[in-house]
Design a protein around this motif. Structure first.
Motif, PDB file in Angstrom:
ATOM      1  N   HIS A 130       0.810  -1.246   0.000  1.00  0.00           N
ATOM      2  CA  HIS A 130       0.000   0.000   0.000  1.00  0.00           C
ATOM      3  C   HIS A 130       0.827   1.272   0.000  1.00  0.00           C
ATOM      4  CE1 HIS A 130      -3.419  -2.513   0.387  1.00  0.00           C
ATOM      5  NE2 HIS A 130      -2.994  -3.002   1.532  1.00  0.00           N
ATOM      6  N   ALA A 131       2.144   1.128  -0.169  1.00  0.00           N
ATOM      7  CA  ALA A 131       2.973   2.334  -0.256  1.00  0.00           C
ATOM      8  C   ALA A 131       2.691   3.059  -1.563  1.00  0.00           C
ATOM      9  CB  ALA A 131       4.448   1.952  -0.207  1.00  0.00           C
ATOM     10  N   TYR A 132       2.923   4.373  -1.552  1.00  0.00           N
ATOM     11  CA  TYR A 132       2.895   5.140  -2.800  1.00  0.00           C
ATOM     12  C   TYR A 132       4.133   6.023  -2.831  1.00  0.00           C
ATOM     13  CZ  TYR A 132       1.510   7.875  -6.779  1.00  0.00           C
ATOM     14  OH  TYR A 132       1.484   8.459  -8.029  1.00  0.00           O
ATOM     15  N   HIS A 133       4.959   5.838  -3.867  1.00  0.00           N
ATOM     16  CA  HIS A 133       6.185   6.627  -3.947  1.00  0.00           C
ATOM     17  C   HIS A 133       6.330   7.339  -5.291  1.00  0.00           C
ATOM     18  CE1 HIS A 133       7.610   5.087  -0.107  1.00  0.00           C
ATOM     19  NE2 HIS A 133       7.363   3.851  -0.516  1.00  0.00           N
ATOM     20  N   GLY A 134       5.301   7.265  -6.158  1.00  0.00           N
ATOM     21  CA  GLY A 134       5.402   7.920  -7.458  1.00  0.00           C
ATOM     22  C   GLY A 134       5.346   6.891  -8.569  1.00  0.00           C
ATOM     23  N   LEU A 135       5.309   7.371  -9.815  1.00  0.00           N
ATOM     24  CA  LEU A 135       4.991   6.477 -10.921  1.00  0.00           C
ATOM     25  C   LEU A 135       6.097   6.339 -11.970  1.00  0.00           C
ATOM     26  CD1 LEU A 135       1.193   7.336 -11.322  1.00  0.00           C
ATOM     27  CD2 LEU A 135       2.265   5.505  -9.999  1.00  0.00           C
ATOM     28  N   SER A 136       7.276   6.880 -11.718  1.00  0.00           N
ATOM     29  CA  SER A 136       8.409   6.576 -12.609  1.00  0.00           C
ATOM     30  C   SER A 136       8.888   5.161 -12.252  1.00  0.00           C
ATOM     31  CB  SER A 136       9.518   7.612 -12.422  1.00  0.00           C
ATOM     32  OG  SER A 136       9.856   7.703 -11.053  1.00  0.00           O
ATOM     33  N   TYR A 137       9.766   4.562 -13.089  1.00  0.00           N
ATOM     34  CA  TYR A 137       9.950   3.104 -12.928  1.00  0.00           C
ATOM     35  C   TYR A 137      10.519   2.665 -11.583  1.00  0.00           C
ATOM     36  CZ  TYR A 137       7.965   0.850 -16.875  1.00  0.00           C
ATOM     37  OH  TYR A 137       7.047   0.325 -17.737  1.00  0.00           O
ATOM     38  N   GLY A 138      11.521   3.380 -11.077  1.00  0.00           N
ATOM     39  CA  GLY A 138      12.061   2.986  -9.775  1.00  0.00           C
ATOM     40  C   GLY A 138      11.003   3.136  -8.700  1.00  0.00           C
ATOM     41  N   ALA A 139      10.372   4.309  -8.675  1.00  0.00           N
ATOM     42  CA  ALA A 139       9.347   4.580  -7.665  1.00  0.00           C
ATOM     43  C   ALA A 139       8.174   3.607  -7.803  1.00  0.00           C
ATOM     44  CB  ALA A 139       8.864   6.026  -7.800  1.00  0.00           C
ATOM     45  N   LEU A 140       7.759   3.356  -9.032  1.00  0.00           N
ATOM     46  CA  LEU A 140       6.628   2.447  -9.266  1.00  0.00           C
ATOM     47  C   LEU A 140       6.966   1.019  -8.828  1.00  0.00           C
ATOM     48  CD1 LEU A 140       3.806   2.047 -10.474  1.00  0.00           C
ATOM     49  CD2 LEU A 140       4.872   1.778 -12.718  1.00  0.00           C
ATOM     50  N   SER A 141       8.245   0.671  -8.930  1.00  0.00           N
ATOM     51  CA  SER A 141       8.670  -0.666  -8.499  1.00  0.00           C
ATOM     52  C   SER A 141       8.480  -0.844  -6.999  1.00  0.00           C
ATOM     53  CB  SER A 141      10.147  -0.899  -8.845  1.00  0.00           C
ATOM     54  OG  SER A 141      10.344  -0.730 -10.223  1.00  0.00           O
ATOM     55  N   LEU A 142       8.337   0.269  -6.281  1.00  0.00           N
ATOM     56  CA  LEU A 142       8.146   0.206  -4.827  1.00  0.00           C
ATOM     57  C   LEU A 142       6.684   0.358  -4.441  1.00  0.00           C
ATOM     58  CD1 LEU A 142      11.081   2.568  -3.755  1.00  0.00           C
ATOM     59  CD2 LEU A 142      11.146   0.119  -4.234  1.00  0.00           C
ATOM     60  N   CYS A 143       5.841   0.787  -5.371  1.00  0.00           N
ATOM     61  CA  CYS A 143       4.435   1.044  -5.029  1.00  0.00           C
ATOM     62  C   CYS A 143       3.714  -0.245  -4.698  1.00  0.00           C
ATOM     63  CB  CYS A 143       3.718   1.750  -6.171  1.00  0.00           C
ATOM     64  SG  CYS A 143       4.055   3.511  -6.187  1.00  0.00           S
ATOM     65  N   GLY A 144       2.867  -0.166  -3.693  1.00  0.00           N
ATOM     66  CA  GLY A 144       2.239  -1.386  -3.208  1.00  0.00           C
ATOM     67  C   GLY A 144       0.927  -1.730  -3.881  1.00  0.00           C
ATOM     68  N   ASP A 145       0.348  -0.836  -4.652  1.00  0.00           N
ATOM     69  CA  ASP A 145      -0.992  -1.091  -5.180  1.00  0.00           C
ATOM     70  C   ASP A 145      -0.953  -1.514  -6.647  1.00  0.00           C
ATOM     71  OD1 ASP A 145      -2.302  -0.688  -2.805  1.00  0.00           O
ATOM     72  OD2 ASP A 145      -2.582   1.463  -3.133  1.00  0.00           O
ATOM     73  N   GLU A 146      -1.582  -2.668  -6.911  1.00  0.00           N
ATOM     74  CA  GLU A 146      -1.533  -3.287  -8.230  1.00  0.00           C
ATOM     75  C   GLU A 146      -2.109  -2.373  -9.318  1.00  0.00           C
ATOM     76  OE1 GLU A 146       0.309  -5.769  -8.644  1.00  0.00           O
ATOM     77  OE2 GLU A 146      -0.217  -6.048 -10.754  1.00  0.00           O
ATOM     78  N   ILE A 147      -3.096  -1.533  -8.953  1.00  0.00           N
ATOM     79  CA  ILE A 147      -3.738  -0.684  -9.962  1.00  0.00           C
ATOM     80  C   ILE A 147      -2.699   0.147 -10.728  1.00  0.00           C
ATOM     81  CG2 ILE A 147      -4.278   1.087  -8.188  1.00  0.00           C
ATOM     82  CD1 ILE A 147      -6.583   0.530 -11.131  1.00  0.00           C
ATOM     83  N   PHE A 148      -1.649   0.601 -10.044  1.00  0.00           N
ATOM     84  CA  PHE A 148      -0.650   1.440 -10.709  1.00  0.00           C
ATOM     85  C   PHE A 148       0.352   0.613 -11.511  1.00  0.00           C
ATOM     86  CE2 PHE A 148      -1.856   4.083  -6.996  1.00  0.00           C
ATOM     87  CZ  PHE A 148      -2.382   5.143  -7.714  1.00  0.00           C
ATOM     88  N   ARG A 149       0.489  -0.674 -11.157  1.00  0.00           N
ATOM     89  CA  ARG A 149       1.554  -1.490 -11.732  1.00  0.00           C
ATOM     90  C   ARG A 149       1.103  -2.317 -12.926  1.00  0.00           C
ATOM     91  NH1 ARG A 149       5.549  -2.825  -7.902  1.00  0.00           N
ATOM     92  NH2 ARG A 149       5.477  -4.978  -8.566  1.00  0.00           N
ATOM     93  N   LYS A 150      -0.201  -2.660 -12.913  1.00  0.00           N
ATOM     94  CA  LYS A 150      -0.702  -3.625 -13.899  1.00  0.00           C
ATOM     95  C   LYS A 150      -0.424  -3.151 -15.335  1.00  0.00           C
ATOM     96  CE  LYS A 150      -4.672  -6.540 -14.597  1.00  0.00           C
ATOM     97  NZ  LYS A 150      -5.793  -6.227 -15.431  1.00  0.00           N
ATOM     98  N   GLY A 151       0.212  -4.004 -16.090  1.00  0.00           N
ATOM     99  CA  GLY A 151       0.458  -3.706 -17.493  1.00  0.00           C
ATOM    100  C   GLY A 151       1.759  -2.968 -17.769  1.00  0.00           C
ATOM    101  N   PHE A 152       2.475  -2.568 -16.711  1.00  0.00           N
ATOM    102  CA  PHE A 152       3.688  -1.764 -16.924  1.00  0.00           C
ATOM    103  C   PHE A 152       4.987  -2.521 -16.634  1.00  0.00           C
ATOM    104  CE2 PHE A 152       0.493   1.597 -15.849  1.00  0.00           C
ATOM    105  CZ  PHE A 152       0.486   2.216 -17.090  1.00  0.00           C
ATOM    106  N   GLY A 153       4.875  -3.785 -16.220  1.00  0.00           N
ATOM    107  CA  GLY A 153       6.074  -4.528 -15.853  1.00  0.00           C
ATOM    108  C   GLY A 153       6.942  -4.839 -17.056  1.00  0.00           C
ATOM    109  N   PRO A 154       8.153  -5.368 -16.913  1.00  0.00           N
ATOM    110  CA  PRO A 154       8.787  -5.706 -15.647  1.00  0.00           C
ATOM    111  C   PRO A 154       9.355  -4.470 -14.940  1.00  0.00           C
ATOM    112  CG  PRO A 154      10.262  -6.239 -17.448  1.00  0.00           C
ATOM    113  CD  PRO A 154       8.995  -5.729 -18.067  1.00  0.00           C
ATOM    114  N   PHE A 155       9.505  -4.633 -13.633  1.00  0.00           N
ATOM    115  CA  PHE A 155       9.959  -3.520 -12.796  1.00  0.00           C
ATOM    116  C   PHE A 155      11.408  -3.709 -12.383  1.00  0.00           C
ATOM    117  CE2 PHE A 155       5.395  -3.966 -12.396  1.00  0.00           C
ATOM    118  CZ  PHE A 155       5.016  -2.704 -12.808  1.00  0.00           C
ATOM    119  N   LEU A 156      11.882  -2.743 -11.597  1.00  0.00           N
ATOM    120  CA  LEU A 156      13.241  -2.816 -11.068  1.00  0.00           C
ATOM    121  C   LEU A 156      13.413  -4.134 -10.295  1.00  0.00           C
ATOM    122  CD1 LEU A 156      15.472  -0.580 -11.066  1.00  0.00           C
ATOM    123  CD2 LEU A 156      14.730  -0.034  -8.742  1.00  0.00           C
TER     124      LEU A 156
END
Ligand SMILES: Cc1ncc(COP(=O)(O)O)c(C=O)c1O
Length: 440
Positions: A130-156
């Motif tokens: 449930h963390a939110y740290h922003g939506l650039s790739y490094g920050a998004l790799s830390l975000c806890g909510d799937e809604i922001f991540r879905k479709g954008f992988g792979p991550f850091l």
């Protein structure tokens, strides 16, 4: 123009929830629409207007930079304004020694990831669910909510997510000694989740024992939001890095800042030929630096940190007093002017059927039955504290008055009261929203 050239879905969303009123003026904690109607803004641009919109001190500071013919962005120089802002920030956090300036919250997070890796020689980053740290790739790799991540992988790679408030999970993630940093919000913005009393202090200690840097994302909570300059001060913790952004901009000029220890900073900027090894073209620009300095001036001269504490207590008290009267209202929590109002399933059968109808259509939809009337009838702008969340978040400018707090509590009282009348106008709206959600 927005439908045609920018984000059509945003236009559809605003029309659906009735927020397309054409805001055309902002003063302090208030917004005005095209008809001149005044709204109390509890969203404050996702928390950037700590000092309120268009503060005269901030405007004067920006005008004076423009009127001074400063060279700005020479790049092969060091600017005075950046030096002053760095000194002013570090005076608030005396155990840290160096500042890196970025242009946004996410950029500050990216810098923290790089600095942590280069300081420790380790690849891993630990963050929270449930963390939110922003939506650039490094920050998004830390975000806890799937809604922001879905479709954008792979991550850091080497990013680990653990539950917030879970020291055992942190210890087990640290044990491999491959984590460069544990990056955590002191109060999670998504959900307004508060730390247990010992959590941050013990987490810092665990990190130190395992050679992992303890990095605190105060991008939303910092600069007085919670009634302290940093939220961390509530728990007496001294981290290795503090990340700031949002309010530091005065709401006018994007900026981010990483405050850290000398030995960490100098692992990245360790030789003359590496003086520009991390940075960004617009970092340290004069307008951003002047906005930061003026913001700190206003926070101090108007005693806004104390105001956040006092008004926050006023709101927490007034809203908590409503819990026994309303079945849908389950918890009110927060610190200073970062407050979460959580709703939950009611006990009585009649209300439960209505709650279930909305939940089946879309988790968290109930909150719209509060936020939409708050907006339409009470002229209050609020937000739900995350996707599928049952919590409404209050994040007003730190300049709110006692009368504003009365406005907020009276409006919530009426809006929550109305949601308990079944059938009623609110549930006609509820059926429309559920229908939209099913069709969507
Ligand atoms: C805690 C936290 N970290 C980082 C960010 C990202 O900041 P930005 O949107 O400026 O990239 C946000 C933005 O909401 C935030 O709340």
């Amino acid at each position: 123009m927005h439908s045609l050239h920018i984000n059509e879905q945003m236009v559809r969303l605003l029309k659906t929830i009735g927020y397309d009123v054409g805001f055309c003026k902002g003063v302090g904690q208030y917004l005005y629409d095209r008809e001149g109607v005044r709204y109390l803004d509890l969203l404050s641009g996702f928390g950037v207007f700590a000092i309120g919109r268009n503060h005269p001190t901030l405007r004067e500071a920006l005008k004076s930079v423009l009127d001074s013919d400063l060279p700005n962005l020479v790049q092969l120089d060091v600017s005075t304004l950046a030096g002053i802002l760095a000194e002013r920030l570090l005076a608030q956090v005396p155990y840290l020694d160096k500042v890196f300036f970025a242009n946004s919250g996410a950029e500050a997070v990216e810098a923290a990831i790089k600095f942590s890796r280069s300081a420790t020689g380790r690849p891993g980053i630990i963050a929270c669910e449930h963390a939110y740290h922003g939506l650039s790739y490094g920050a998004l790799s830390l975000c806890g909510d799937e809604i922001f991540r879905k479709g954008f992988g792979p991550f850091l790679p080497d990013c680990v997510r653990i539950p917030f408030n879970d020291l055992a999970a942190l210890e087990s993630a640290l044990r491999a000694r491959t984590a460069a940093a544990f990056i955590v919000e002191p109060i999670q913005g998504k959900g307004v989740n508060l730390p247990a009393d010992n959590y941050l202090k013990d987490a810092a200690e665990l990190c130190r024992r395992h050679g992992t840097l303890f990095v605190v994302d105060e991008i939303q909570t910092g600069l007085g939001r919670t009634g302290r300059f940093l939220a961390l001060e509530h728990w007496n913790v001294e981290p290795d890095m503090v990340l700031l952004s949002k309010s530091l901009s005065g709401g006018h000029v994007p900026v981010g800042a990483v405050l850290t220890r000398k030995n960490i900073f100098e692992k990245t900027f360790n030789r003359m030929d590496r003086a520009v090894v991390h940075g960004s073209t617009f970092g340290k620009n004069d307008l951003a630096m002047a906005a930061g300095i003026a913001t700190l001036d206003v926070i101090a001269s108007e005693n806004l940190i104390r105001n956040a504490e006092v008004r926050g207590e006023h709101l927490l008290r007034a809203l908590t007093a409503m819990i026994p009267r309303y079945e849908f209202l389950s918890e009110v929590r927060g610190k200073g002017l970062m407050i979460g109002i959580e709703f939950g399933a009611p006990k009585s059968l009649k209300l439960k059927a209505s709650w279930n109808m909305l939940e089946t259509a879309s988790t968290g939809l109930f909150c719209q039955l509060i936020t939409i009337p708050l907006f339409k009838e009470h002229k209050i702008v609020t937000q739900v504290a995350g996707h599928a969340s049952h919590t409404i978040k209050l994040l007003p400018a730190l300049v709110v008055s006692s009368a504003d707090c009365d406005w907020i509590s009276a409006a919530f009282d009426t809006a929550i009261g109305d949601s308990h009348r079944v059938p009623g106008a609110v549930w006609t709206l509820g059926r429309t929203l559920a229908g939209n959600a099913f069709r969507g």
